[in-house]
Write an enzyme that holds these catalytic residues in place. Sequence first.
Site, PDB file in Angstrom:
ATOM      1  N   SER A  26       0.829  -1.229   0.024  1.00 15.67           N
ATOM      2  CA  SER A  26       0.134  -0.056   0.095  1.00 15.67           C
ATOM      3  C   SER A  26       0.918   1.165   0.065  1.00 15.67           C
ATOM      4  O   SER A  26       1.954   1.437   0.347  1.00 15.67           O
ATOM      5  CB  SER A  26      -1.055  -0.041   1.203  1.00 15.67           C
ATOM      6  OG  SER A  26      -1.584  -1.325   1.346  1.00 15.67           O
TER       7      SER A  26
HETATM    8  N1  SAH Z   1      -0.638  -4.649   4.466  1.00 17.61           N
HETATM    9  C1  SAH Z   1       0.262  -5.061   3.034  1.00 17.61           C
HETATM   10  C2  SAH Z   1      -0.758  -4.612   1.909  1.00 17.61           C
HETATM   11  C3  SAH Z   1      -0.642  -5.839   1.080  1.00 17.61           C
HETATM   12  S1  SAH Z   1      -2.078  -5.771  -0.480  1.00 17.61           S
HETATM   13  C4  SAH Z   1       1.529  -4.446   3.158  1.00 17.61           C
HETATM   14  O1  SAH Z   1       1.847  -3.313   4.031  1.00 17.61           O
HETATM   15  O2  SAH Z   1       2.340  -4.662   2.045  1.00 17.61           O
HETATM   16  C5  SAH Z   1      -3.379  -6.981   0.634  1.00 17.61           C
HETATM   17  C6  SAH Z   1      -2.794  -8.202   0.799  1.00 17.61           C
HETATM   18  O3  SAH Z   1      -4.061  -8.703   1.050  1.00 17.61           O
HETATM   19  C7  SAH Z   1      -2.215  -8.875  -0.522  1.00 17.61           C
HETATM   20  O4  SAH Z   1      -1.153  -9.510  -0.075  1.00 17.61           O
HETATM   21  C8  SAH Z   1      -3.442 -10.230  -0.712  1.00 17.61           C
HETATM   22  O5  SAH Z   1      -2.818 -11.378  -1.070  1.00 17.61           O
HETATM   23  C9  SAH Z   1      -3.804 -10.164   0.877  1.00 17.61           C
HETATM   24  N2  SAH Z   1      -5.121 -10.858   0.779  1.00 17.61           N
HETATM   25  C10 SAH Z   1      -6.550 -10.706  -0.002  1.00 17.61           C
HETATM   26  N3  SAH Z   1      -7.286 -11.499   0.608  1.00 17.61           N
HETATM   27  C11 SAH Z   1      -6.959 -12.129   1.662  1.00 17.61           C
HETATM   28  C12 SAH Z   1      -7.415 -13.050   2.776  1.00 17.61           C
HETATM   29  N4  SAH Z   1      -8.780 -13.439   2.844  1.00 17.61           N
HETATM   30  N5  SAH Z   1      -6.909 -13.570   3.627  1.00 17.61           N
HETATM   31  C13 SAH Z   1      -5.419 -13.074   3.921  1.00 17.61           C
HETATM   32  N6  SAH Z   1      -4.875 -12.253   2.936  1.00 17.61           N
HETATM   33  C14 SAH Z   1      -5.495 -11.709   1.979  1.00 17.61           C
END
Ligand code: SAH
Length: 218
Positions: free
Chosen positions: A65
């Site tokens: 993000s």
């Molecule tokens: N917090 C992260 C942002 C990652 S984007 C950072 O600081 O980099 C969102 C993430 O959510 C992705 O990696 C995606 O694979 C994950 N995601 C999507 N659905 C999910 C679920 N049901 N359970 C766990 N992770 C999930």
Amino acid sequence: MAEQEPLYARRREEMVEQLRRYGITSARVLEAFRSVERHRFFAPGDRAYAYNDCAFPIGYGQTISQPYTVAYMTSLLVERCPVGRILEVGTGSGYQAAILDSMGYSVYTVERVAGLCRRASLVFRELGLDIEQRLGDGSLGWEEKSPFDGIIVTAGAPRPPAPLLTQLADSGVLIVPLGGSEGQRMTVITRRKDRFEEELFHMFAFVPLIGREGWRKG
Ligand code: SAH
């Protein structure tokens, strides 16, 4: 690589100044952004992009993000829940979890993509961070570790996942972007015993939360 460190420190300072200009006022949040080395959450070849205020691809169709978005969610949390046990849904690069850890929270994080889970665990180990991780569907929360004082969902959900509401402590807060591919509204839900209070904030653009209590497919 090591010779880049002073450059990264300067760029981090500029990032913090920009967050301040964009209205992030919490000293604890700004200090966390100053201390956590965001470039460590990027692949070596991509580190030059680490301090730009934008989301960036981390593989598997996912993104780290934008700094402002992480700061915004963290500010919503710290105002309502200054200490305690936090569940993050969507580990991704691990950056948001590291920010929460540096602020003194006990951090639990769940990721559904094995490659990302593994990569984040390597970075946590390199940085010596004590963050508990699990591979799985975070839309179901992490029941064994509940209750949580705060839950941050870093992917867009169609509705507040019911298990996450159940796993909140009394006065606990769920911070979750709600909406479809056209954008999601940042929403804070606070548990008051058996009642839930909802506050609505700005629109953002997240990747979808995919799972039993999320979207069916990305
Ligand atoms: N917090 C992260 C942002 C990652 S984007 C950072 O600081 O980099 C969102 C993430 O959510 C992705 O990696 C995606 O694979 C994950 N995601 C999507 N659905 C999910 C679920 N049901 N359970 C766990 N992770 C999930």
